[in-house]
Design an enzyme around this catalytic site. Sequence first.
Site, PDB file in Angstrom:
ATOM      1  N   ALA A  10      -2.873  17.874  19.587  1.00 19.61           N
ATOM      2  CA  ALA A  10      -2.510  18.942  20.523  1.00 19.61           C
ATOM      3  C   ALA A  10      -3.331  20.196  20.231  1.00 19.61           C
ATOM      4  O   ALA A  10      -3.562  20.539  19.082  1.00 19.61           O
ATOM      5  CB  ALA A  10      -1.017  19.249  20.416  1.00 19.61           C
ATOM      6  N   SER A  11      -3.788  20.871  21.288  1.00 21.69           N
ATOM      7  CA  SER A  11      -4.481  22.135  21.076  1.00 21.69           C
ATOM      8  C   SER A  11      -3.590  23.319  21.433  1.00 21.69           C
ATOM      9  O   SER A  11      -3.836  24.435  21.005  1.00 21.69           O
ATOM     10  CB  SER A  11      -5.787  22.174  21.875  1.00 21.69           C
ATOM     11  OG  SER A  11      -5.591  21.716  23.189  1.00 21.69           O
ATOM     12  N   ASN A  20      -5.904  20.570  34.666  1.00 24.79           N
ATOM     13  CA  ASN A  20      -6.393  21.060  33.378  1.00 24.79           C
ATOM     14  C   ASN A  20      -7.562  22.025  33.622  1.00 24.79           C
ATOM     15  O   ASN A  20      -8.463  21.729  34.406  1.00 24.79           O
ATOM     16  CB  ASN A  20      -6.852  19.863  32.526  1.00 24.79           C
ATOM     17  CG  ASN A  20      -7.061  20.236  31.074  1.00 24.79           C
ATOM     18  OD1 ASN A  20      -7.735  21.226  30.769  1.00 24.79           O
ATOM     19  ND2 ASN A  20      -6.485  19.469  30.181  1.00 24.79           N
ATOM     20  N   ARG A  40       0.819  -1.211   0.000  1.00 29.28           N
ATOM     21  CA  ARG A  40       0.000   0.000   0.000  1.00 29.28           C
ATOM     22  C   ARG A  40       0.851   1.258   0.000  1.00 29.28           C
ATOM     23  O   ARG A  40       0.358   2.364   0.002  1.00 29.28           O
ATOM     24  CB  ARG A  40      -0.934  -0.007   1.207  1.00 29.28           C
ATOM     25  CG  ARG A  40      -2.060  -1.021   1.030  1.00 29.28           C
ATOM     26  CD  ARG A  40      -2.894  -1.150   2.261  1.00 29.28           C
ATOM     27  NE  ARG A  40      -3.561   0.090   2.663  1.00 29.28           N
ATOM     28  CZ  ARG A  40      -4.660   0.556   2.125  1.00 29.28           C
ATOM     29  NH1 ARG A  40      -5.234  -0.084   1.134  1.00 29.28           N
ATOM     30  NH2 ARG A  40      -5.209   1.661   2.567  1.00 29.28           N
ATOM     31  N   HIS A  57       9.142  27.917  25.230  1.00 31.91           N
ATOM     32  CA  HIS A  57       8.123  27.809  24.197  1.00 31.91           C
ATOM     33  C   HIS A  57       8.762  27.409  22.867  1.00 31.91           C
ATOM     34  O   HIS A  57       9.780  27.968  22.483  1.00 31.91           O
ATOM     35  CB  HIS A  57       7.419  29.164  24.053  1.00 31.91           C
ATOM     36  CG  HIS A  57       6.188  29.115  23.220  1.00 31.91           C
ATOM     37  ND1 HIS A  57       4.931  29.002  23.778  1.00 31.91           N
ATOM     38  CD2 HIS A  57       6.009  29.131  21.883  1.00 31.91           C
ATOM     39  CE1 HIS A  57       4.035  28.974  22.810  1.00 31.91           C
ATOM     40  NE2 HIS A  57       4.663  29.051  21.653  1.00 31.91           N
ATOM     41  N   HIS A  86       3.763  19.893  26.173  1.00 33.69           N
ATOM     42  CA  HIS A  86       3.130  19.478  27.426  1.00 33.69           C
ATOM     43  C   HIS A  86       2.610  18.051  27.322  1.00 33.69           C
ATOM     44  O   HIS A  86       2.506  17.503  26.232  1.00 33.69           O
ATOM     45  CB  HIS A  86       1.981  20.421  27.795  1.00 33.69           C
ATOM     46  CG  HIS A  86       0.816  20.357  26.842  1.00 33.69           C
ATOM     47  ND1 HIS A  86       0.838  20.943  25.590  1.00 33.69           N
ATOM     48  CD2 HIS A  86      -0.391  19.748  26.944  1.00 33.69           C
ATOM     49  CE1 HIS A  86      -0.312  20.720  24.976  1.00 33.69           C
ATOM     50  NE2 HIS A  86      -1.074  19.986  25.763  1.00 33.69           N
ATOM     51  N   CYS A 121       0.683  32.532  25.204  1.00 34.93           N
ATOM     52  CA  CYS A 121       0.634  31.124  25.603  1.00 34.93           C
ATOM     53  C   CYS A 121       0.390  30.983  27.108  1.00 34.93           C
ATOM     54  O   CYS A 121       1.175  31.483  27.909  1.00 34.93           O
ATOM     55  CB  CYS A 121       1.948  30.452  25.218  1.00 34.93           C
ATOM     56  SG  CYS A 121       2.092  28.789  25.863  1.00 34.93           S
ATOM     57  N   PHE A 139     -12.151   1.688   8.235  1.00 34.81           N
ATOM     58  CA  PHE A 139     -11.807   0.296   8.502  1.00 34.81           C
ATOM     59  C   PHE A 139     -11.443   0.102   9.974  1.00 34.81           C
ATOM     60  O   PHE A 139     -11.908  -0.828  10.638  1.00 34.81           O
ATOM     61  CB  PHE A 139     -10.639  -0.141   7.612  1.00 34.81           C
ATOM     62  CG  PHE A 139     -10.193  -1.558   7.892  1.00 34.81           C
ATOM     63  CD1 PHE A 139     -10.954  -2.628   7.445  1.00 34.81           C
ATOM     64  CD2 PHE A 139      -9.041  -1.812   8.615  1.00 34.81           C
ATOM     65  CE1 PHE A 139     -10.570  -3.934   7.731  1.00 34.81           C
ATOM     66  CE2 PHE A 139      -8.647  -3.108   8.899  1.00 34.81           C
ATOM     67  CZ  PHE A 139      -9.418  -4.178   8.451  1.00 34.81           C
TER      68      PHE A 139
END
Length: 335
Positions: A167-168, A82, A24, A120, A173, A46, A313
């Site tokens: 990741a946002s 969070n 493939r 960063h 992190h 940030c 699949f």
Amino acid sequence: MEANGPELRRDRLAGRWVIVAPERLGRPIDFHPVVHAARPSSSRTCPLCPGHEKHTPPESFALRPRRSAPDGPGWRVRAIPNKFPALGREDRGAMGHAGLPFPSLPGIGAHEVVVDTPEHGREWADLPLGQVRAVLEVYRHRMAALGQAVPVRFIQLFKNKGREAGASLSHSHSQIIAMPVVPDDAAREAARAKREMVRTGRCPYCLMIEEEKKAGSRLIALDRHFAAFVPFAARFPYETRIVPLRHAAEFRTASDEELAALAGTALKVLTRMKERLGDPPYNIVLRQAPLVRSAAFHWSLDILPVLTHIAGFELGTGMFINPVRPEASARELRR
Ligand SMILES: [Zn+2]
Ligand SMILES: [Zn+2]
């Protein structure tokens, strides 16, 4: 010559089939990479950068100089709850009832973020070994602490690097989710491993490591503490598992020496992935046993470059199609 036709491989402990289908894709070397648009990302806005500590909930733990105050700059690695948790500390009155056919529980647990570096824009592959070791020390601390909470039965630590990997925020992190239920996959794998141990009198992970060492074709790195290899039934190209040679079910039991060795092996693998695969997005998944005594289990740090997509699949079958033979993946990462 390696056979090039499709092959079905089974991960016996995970209880999963994988289709290895090199046709493939062209040769592995053609597998060049997801192209990343440079995305604007600024340390000015940030929330994870030093100086912006007030934008996050108060830290639960940090490696910082003795006289520096919590929730201010100066930290090397910082763990925080969070701000938008998947699971919270308190029962906030969500519906929770155990009735069939729709069982439900209040979403109690914990969801923490570990900020890997104050810098960063630097990823693990750009960090010195001591910094990665410090991150692993914070993992160990937080996993031990979160595991003490009463309803916690399972802890998942993971890292998403790059937007394609989920990741946002671009600042490097990791995340830890502690939960009151054991995921079915983990429960079944622990049960299979236990059965295997009873049947053969041997730890199936120890046996697997022994076989990987003997075969050598999927091995990437080996030292006194860890083996890094591409699993026999890897789901993804260049999927890499770093597993302790010592029989250890939970990450919190890792020694300082083991963490230093793990940092070295992880950096070796990530640096090669960056150089040879064009700095792909990736997920790191720290697998460990459910927090009930699991005698037959080895925790592992799995590194999963995101080069293919999970699609219909995979969603339909729970199986995966890997277009790069695990042996070819290992060869590329070994040299
Ligand atoms: Zn930042
Ligand atoms: Zn073992």
